[in-house]
Scaffold this active site. Structure first.
Site, PDB file in Angstrom:
ATOM      1  N   GLU A  45      47.582  45.143  31.917  1.00 14.91           N
ATOM      2  CA  GLU A  45      46.625  43.783  32.220  1.00 14.91           C
ATOM      3  C   GLU A  45      45.303  44.397  31.307  1.00 14.91           C
ATOM      4  O   GLU A  45      44.933  45.635  31.630  1.00 14.91           O
ATOM      5  CB  GLU A  45      46.539  43.345  33.479  1.00 14.91           C
ATOM      6  CG  GLU A  45      45.460  42.136  33.783  1.00 14.91           C
ATOM      7  CD  GLU A  45      45.074  42.299  35.070  1.00 14.91           C
ATOM      8  OE1 GLU A  45      45.373  43.104  36.064  1.00 14.91           O
ATOM      9  OE2 GLU A  45      44.638  40.945  35.343  1.00 14.91           O
TER      10      GLU A  45
ATOM     11  N   CYS B 145      49.547  40.593  36.785  1.00 16.74           N
ATOM     12  CA  CYS B 145      49.008  41.288  37.804  1.00 16.74           C
ATOM     13  C   CYS B 145      49.583  40.501  39.133  1.00 16.74           C
ATOM     14  O   CYS B 145      50.530  40.697  39.747  1.00 16.74           O
ATOM     15  CB  CYS B 145      47.539  41.562  37.533  1.00 16.74           C
ATOM     16  SG  CYS B 145      46.863  42.603  38.741  1.00 16.74           S
TER      17      CYS B 145
ATOM     18  N   LYS C  16      47.187  33.917  32.716  1.00 17.03           N
ATOM     19  CA  LYS C  16      47.466  34.175  34.122  1.00 17.03           C
ATOM     20  C   LYS C  16      46.938  32.970  34.715  1.00 17.03           C
ATOM     21  O   LYS C  16      45.931  32.364  34.708  1.00 17.03           O
ATOM     22  CB  LYS C  16      46.458  35.495  34.275  1.00 17.03           C
ATOM     23  CG  LYS C  16      46.555  36.070  36.041  1.00 17.03           C
ATOM     24  CD  LYS C  16      45.669  37.083  36.170  1.00 17.03           C
ATOM     25  CE  LYS C  16      45.838  37.770  37.585  1.00 17.03           C
ATOM     26  NZ  LYS C  16      44.881  38.874  37.605  1.00 17.03           N
TER      27      LYS C  16
ATOM     28  N   GLU D 190      37.515  37.404  39.039  1.00 18.90           N
ATOM     29  CA  GLU D 190      38.466  36.836  38.127  1.00 18.90           C
ATOM     30  C   GLU D 190      38.169  35.236  38.072  1.00 18.90           C
ATOM     31  O   GLU D 190      38.298  34.517  37.136  1.00 18.90           O
ATOM     32  CB  GLU D 190      39.986  36.883  38.485  1.00 18.90           C
ATOM     33  CG  GLU D 190      40.253  38.422  38.040  1.00 18.90           C
ATOM     34  CD  GLU D 190      41.799  38.707  38.037  1.00 18.90           C
ATOM     35  OE1 GLU D 190      42.367  39.522  38.808  1.00 18.90           O
ATOM     36  OE2 GLU D 190      42.471  38.237  37.085  1.00 18.90           O
TER      37      GLU D 190
ATOM     38  N   ASN E  88      42.513  35.206  31.105  1.00 20.87           N
ATOM     39  CA  ASN E  88      43.291  36.372  31.285  1.00 20.87           C
ATOM     40  C   ASN E  88      44.652  36.477  30.568  1.00 20.87           C
ATOM     41  O   ASN E  88      45.420  35.786  31.174  1.00 20.87           O
ATOM     42  CB  ASN E  88      43.364  36.910  32.901  1.00 20.87           C
ATOM     43  CG  ASN E  88      43.669  38.329  33.002  1.00 20.87           C
ATOM     44  OD1 ASN E  88      44.311  39.088  31.826  1.00 20.87           O
ATOM     45  ND2 ASN E  88      43.527  38.966  34.415  1.00 20.87           N
TER      46      ASN E  88
ATOM     47  N   ASN F  26      45.955  45.387  37.233  1.00 22.01           N
ATOM     48  CA  ASN F  26      44.934  46.340  37.687  1.00 22.01           C
ATOM     49  C   ASN F  26      44.675  45.992  38.945  1.00 22.01           C
ATOM     50  O   ASN F  26      44.320  45.128  39.699  1.00 22.01           O
ATOM     51  CB  ASN F  26      43.584  45.904  36.829  1.00 22.01           C
ATOM     52  CG  ASN F  26      43.252  46.304  35.423  1.00 22.01           C
ATOM     53  OD1 ASN F  26      42.589  47.273  35.029  1.00 22.01           O
ATOM     54  ND2 ASN F  26      44.196  45.596  34.690  1.00 22.01           N
TER      55      ASN F  26
HETATM   56  N1  ING Z   1      44.451  42.653  40.891  1.00 24.06           N
HETATM   57  C1  ING Z   1      44.769  42.717  42.236  1.00 24.06           C
HETATM   58  C2  ING Z   1      46.759  42.231  42.319  1.00 24.06           C
HETATM   59  O1  ING Z   1      46.895  41.314  42.462  1.00 24.06           O
HETATM   60  C3  ING Z   1      44.928  42.244  44.608  1.00 24.06           C
HETATM   61  C4  ING Z   1      44.284  41.914  43.263  1.00 24.06           C
HETATM   62  C5  ING Z   1      45.165  43.436  45.146  1.00 24.06           C
HETATM   63  C6  ING Z   1      45.297  41.181  45.386  1.00 24.06           C
HETATM   64  C7  ING Z   1      45.799  43.706  46.371  1.00 24.06           C
HETATM   65  C8  ING Z   1      45.929  41.386  46.932  1.00 24.06           C
HETATM   66  C9  ING Z   1      46.132  42.668  46.995  1.00 24.06           C
HETATM   67  O2  ING Z   1      47.110  43.279  42.185  1.00 24.06           O
HETATM   68  C10 ING Z   1      44.808  41.599  39.934  1.00 24.06           C
HETATM   69  N2  ING Z   1      44.028  41.995  38.779  1.00 24.06           N
HETATM   70  O3  ING Z   1      45.417  40.755  40.088  1.00 24.06           O
END
Ligand code: ING
Length: 315
Positions: A47, A172, A127, A146, A110, A197
């Site tokens: 991503e 993601c 996304k 985001e 995204n 990410n």
């Molecule tokens: N990043 C993270 C993901 O879903 C996240 C945001 C991290 C949400 C950990 C919940 C727990 O992997 C992106 N860019 O979506």
């Protein structure tokens, strides 16, 4: 005759905020050439593979925000990727920030694309599950904006006939939502490619910091198994602009087993030999939706209206 697809995962280390597109594309090209040498048919990038993950900080200046987005794909900086891919006959998946003005206003997504072995775009995905928030949280170590910078994707979860199989994409946070896999599973998907990410520590949920790698594998392994599909998940890893991001990019078989995984946190290519015909036995014997799945009996009306009854009320 087995339909073997050699899938390269091209994990990236951090991209610096000021790193030029040309410098980043040079890294992507180096990994594409490595994948070619490893006889890959497809190389999967993360991503936001062209820039630092800018939702991790506040950008107030519109021109600065626009600088993270691509207004054309391919554009001058990314065209060498398409040309190299066509030269070698290798497909690729690329995640990036898309600025679309085709409807008379700026729309920001995204986005990810799937490009065939001829260097032509097979399909695009935007996304849908945008995590985080739209209003900055100055009290947190880093942001996830985001919802501030992107619109919710408007292209659904399509599945394309490509590279000898049925290919789908997600990005993601989408990988945490079972319906994202199932919508493509219902279309017979055999390989889902995605980039991520993912911070190793989420400011709002410190109690899960030690579980980020486990949750990353859990959701992709479950999605793969429960829909009889391969899944290739590729990280932008390492400490990027002060945010420590997990790696562990991997390819998962329809069995749910991890067949290949990156071990570092930098630019790293690994290749998995995916026999797409493996999907068929899971789709036929275990997750045979026609034979076993009965949404009309689930008691929820989610299939038709998107919501279920509140418990205790008549549907
Ligand atoms: N990043 C993270 C993901 O879903 C996240 C945001 C991290 C949400 C950990 C919940 C727990 O992997 C992106 N860019 O979506």
């Amino acid at each position: 005759m087995s339909r073997i697809l050699n899938v390269a995962i091209a994990q990236m280390g951090p991209i610096a905020r000021e790193e030029s597109r040309q410098a980043v594309v040079a890294r992507l090209l180096a990994m594409m050439r490595e994948a070619v040498a490893m006889r890959a048919d497809l190389v999967v990038y993360p991503e936001a593979a062209l820039t630092a993950f800018f939702p991790h900080w506040v950008v107030n200046d519109e021109a600065e925000l626009d600088s993270y987005f691509e207004t054309e794909m391919p554009g001058p900086a990314t065209r060498p990727l398409f040309e190299e891919a066509a030269r070698h006959g290798i497909g690729f998946h690329l995640g990036y920030a898309e600025l679309d003005t085709s409807h008379g206003r700026k729309q920001r997504f995204n986005t990810a694309i799937l490009v065939g072995k001829d260097g032509r775009i097979v399909g695009k995905y935007r996304k849908i599950h945008l995590p985080g928030y739209a209003t900055p949280r100055p009290e947190e170590k880093f942001q996830n904006l985001e919802k501030r910078y992107f619109e919710v994707g408007d292209l659904g979860f399509p599945v394309w006939e490509a590279m000898g199989g049925r290919m789908g994409m997600m990005i993601c946070n989408d990988r945490r939502w079972p319906e994202a896999y199932r919508v493509m599973g219902l279309q017979g998907v055999e390989l889902i490619v995605l980039g991520y990410n993912t911070p190793a520590a989420v400011p709002s949920m410190p109690e899960t910091d030690h579980l980020q790698n486990f949750h990353n594998r859990l959701v992709m392994q479950a999605g793969a198994y429960q829909n009889g599909t391969f899944v290739a998940g590729v990280a932008k890893a390492g400490i990027e602009e002060g945010v420590d991001q997990i790696g562990q990019s991997c390819v998962i078989a329809p069995s749910g087993e991890i067949v290949v995984q990156c071990s570092g946190l930098g630019d790293e290519v690994q290749v998995a030999r995916c026999d797409l015909d493996l999907c068929g036995s899971y789709k036929q014997h275990i997750f045979n939706f026609a034979a076993h799945r009965r949404p009309e009996h689930y008691g929820l009306i989610v299939e038709r209206t998107g919501v279920g009854p509140v418990l205790g009320t008549k549907p």
